[in-house]
Scaffold this motif. Structure first.
Motif, PDB file in Angstrom:
ATOM      1  N   ASN A 107       0.931  -1.071   0.040  1.00  0.00           N
ATOM      2  CA  ASN A 107       0.150  -0.129   0.080  1.00  0.00           C
ATOM      3  C   ASN A 107       0.806   1.444   0.251  1.00  0.00           C
ATOM      4  N   ARG A 108       1.714   1.298   1.155  1.00  0.00           N
ATOM      5  CA  ARG A 108       3.132   2.364   0.645  1.00  0.00           C
ATOM      6  C   ARG A 108       3.535   2.427  -0.187  1.00  0.00           C
ATOM      7  N   ARG A 109       3.735   1.261  -1.361  1.00  0.00           N
ATOM      8  CA  ARG A 109       4.336   2.237  -2.656  1.00  0.00           C
ATOM      9  C   ARG A 109       3.334   2.123  -3.086  1.00  0.00           C
ATOM     10  N   TYR A 110       2.382   1.772  -3.534  1.00  0.00           N
ATOM     11  CA  TYR A 110       1.145   2.116  -4.559  1.00  0.00           C
ATOM     12  C   TYR A 110       0.543   3.318  -4.294  1.00  0.00           C
ATOM     13  N   GLU A 111       0.448   4.031  -2.584  1.00  0.00           N
ATOM     14  CA  GLU A 111       0.594   5.880  -2.596  1.00  0.00           C
ATOM     15  C   GLU A 111       1.706   6.164  -3.501  1.00  0.00           C
ATOM     16  N   TYR A 112       3.134   5.933  -3.284  1.00  0.00           N
ATOM     17  CA  TYR A 112       3.986   6.968  -3.708  1.00  0.00           C
ATOM     18  C   TYR A 112       3.814   6.611  -4.540  1.00  0.00           C
ATOM     19  N   GLY A 113       3.235   5.365  -6.190  1.00  0.00           N
ATOM     20  CA  GLY A 113       3.543   5.889  -7.072  1.00  0.00           C
ATOM     21  C   GLY A 113       2.680   6.809  -8.092  1.00  0.00           C
ATOM     22  N   LEU A 114       1.233   6.843  -6.920  1.00  0.00           N
ATOM     23  CA  LEU A 114       0.813   7.822  -7.348  1.00  0.00           C
ATOM     24  C   LEU A 114       0.911   9.102  -7.333  1.00  0.00           C
ATOM     25  N   ALA A 115       2.013   9.238  -6.045  1.00  0.00           N
ATOM     26  CA  ALA A 115       2.127  10.310  -5.773  1.00  0.00           C
ATOM     27  C   ALA A 115       3.424  11.245  -7.230  1.00  0.00           C
ATOM     28  N   VAL A 116       3.869  10.392  -7.088  1.00  0.00           N
ATOM     29  CA  VAL A 116       5.316   9.929  -8.135  1.00  0.00           C
ATOM     30  C   VAL A 116       4.494  11.236  -9.340  1.00  0.00           C
ATOM     31  N   ILE A 117       3.713  10.301  -9.428  1.00  0.00           N
ATOM     32  CA  ILE A 117       3.170  10.620 -10.973  1.00  0.00           C
ATOM     33  C   ILE A 117       2.035  11.952 -10.834  1.00  0.00           C
ATOM     34  N   VAL A 118       1.717  12.079  -9.858  1.00  0.00           N
ATOM     35  CA  VAL A 118       1.469  13.486  -9.241  1.00  0.00           C
ATOM     36  C   VAL A 118       1.744  14.122  -9.497  1.00  0.00           C
ATOM     37  N   TRP A 119       2.970  14.813  -8.356  1.00  0.00           N
ATOM     38  CA  TRP A 119       3.751  15.144  -8.918  1.00  0.00           C
ATOM     39  C   TRP A 119       4.338  15.651 -10.137  1.00  0.00           C
ATOM     40  N   ARG A 120       5.365  14.496 -11.192  1.00  0.00           N
ATOM     41  CA  ARG A 120       5.339  14.578 -12.541  1.00  0.00           C
ATOM     42  C   ARG A 120       4.576  15.892 -13.552  1.00  0.00           C
ATOM     43  N   LEU A 121       3.164  14.822 -13.160  1.00  0.00           N
ATOM     44  CA  LEU A 121       1.858  15.698 -13.861  1.00  0.00           C
ATOM     45  C   LEU A 121       1.415  17.574 -13.809  1.00  0.00           C
ATOM     46  N   ASN A 122       1.916  17.487 -13.098  1.00  0.00           N
ATOM     47  CA  ASN A 122       2.129  18.703 -12.099  1.00  0.00           C
ATOM     48  C   ASN A 122       2.740  19.980 -12.362  1.00  0.00           C
ATOM     49  N   GLY A 123       4.208  19.528 -13.315  1.00  0.00           N
ATOM     50  CA  GLY A 123       5.095  19.953 -13.402  1.00  0.00           C
ATOM     51  C   GLY A 123       6.040  19.825 -12.364  1.00  0.00           C
ATOM     52  N   MET A 124       6.651  19.160 -11.647  1.00  0.00           N
ATOM     53  CA  MET A 124       7.663  19.123 -11.050  1.00  0.00           C
ATOM     54  C   MET A 124       7.951  18.125 -11.221  1.00  0.00           C
ATOM     55  N   VAL A 125       9.472  17.747  -9.963  1.00  0.00           N
ATOM     56  CA  VAL A 125      10.040  16.355 -10.013  1.00  0.00           C
ATOM     57  C   VAL A 125      10.458  16.068  -8.592  1.00  0.00           C
ATOM     58  N   PRO A 126       9.616  14.542  -8.178  1.00  0.00           N
ATOM     59  CA  PRO A 126      10.174  14.542  -6.919  1.00  0.00           C
ATOM     60  C   PRO A 126      11.380  14.352  -5.788  1.00  0.00           C
TER      61      PRO A 126
END
Length: 140
Positions: A107-126
């Motif tokens: 679950n932690r890796r799932y949430e992290y994966g979603l968060a990384v994609i959100v960062w990238r889609l919002n124009g930021m680099v995690p």
């Protein structure tokens, strides 16, 4: 520019998996059936339910699905497999068994994966040198 969230990314991945399930199967060129076509008589059809076909996905849905599947390149391979398995409605138990990890870690890796994609889609680099919790907390 739209503001992406983890829930929105998860919904788009679910839609991509649904579109891929709805597409016709890939078959070799020249695929035919050698069985004769069976024509049902009226007596055979009495009392049968009409078979409804699901509508094919629209070109826009296919384009959005292709785009969403490309997002999985932004995360590690194992995290991408977890994201895609959850989009395909695979139970956590099977995912944990294949990955060799606990339910909490999955679950932690799932949430992290979603968060990384959100960062990238919002124009930021995690940030690479920050914890998973830091990256997850900075997204909605």
């Amino acid at each position: 520019m739209t503001d992406w969230t983890r829930a929105r990314v998860a919904d788009r991945l679910d839609l991509a998996a649904e579109v891929m399930r709805a597409l016709p199967p890939v078959r070799p060129q020249g695929y035919i059936s050698t069985w004769p076509a069976y024509f049902h008589s009226f007596a055979d059809q009495v009392g049968q339910e009409a078979k409804l076909k699901r509508p094919q996905p629209s070109p826009r849905m296919i384009t959005e699905a292709d785009e969403a599947m490309l997002w999985l390149r932004w995360v590690d391979r194992d995290i991408g497999q977890i994201l895609w398995a959850r989009a395909n409605r695979k139970p956590w138990k099977g995912i944990c068994w294949e990955q060799g990890i606990s339910r909490a870690t999955a679950n932690r890796r799932y949430e992290y994966g979603l968060a990384v994609i959100v960062w990238r889609l919002n124009g930021m680099v995690p940030p690479k040198k920050r914890s998973m919790e830091y990256v997850i907390e900075r997204t909605r």
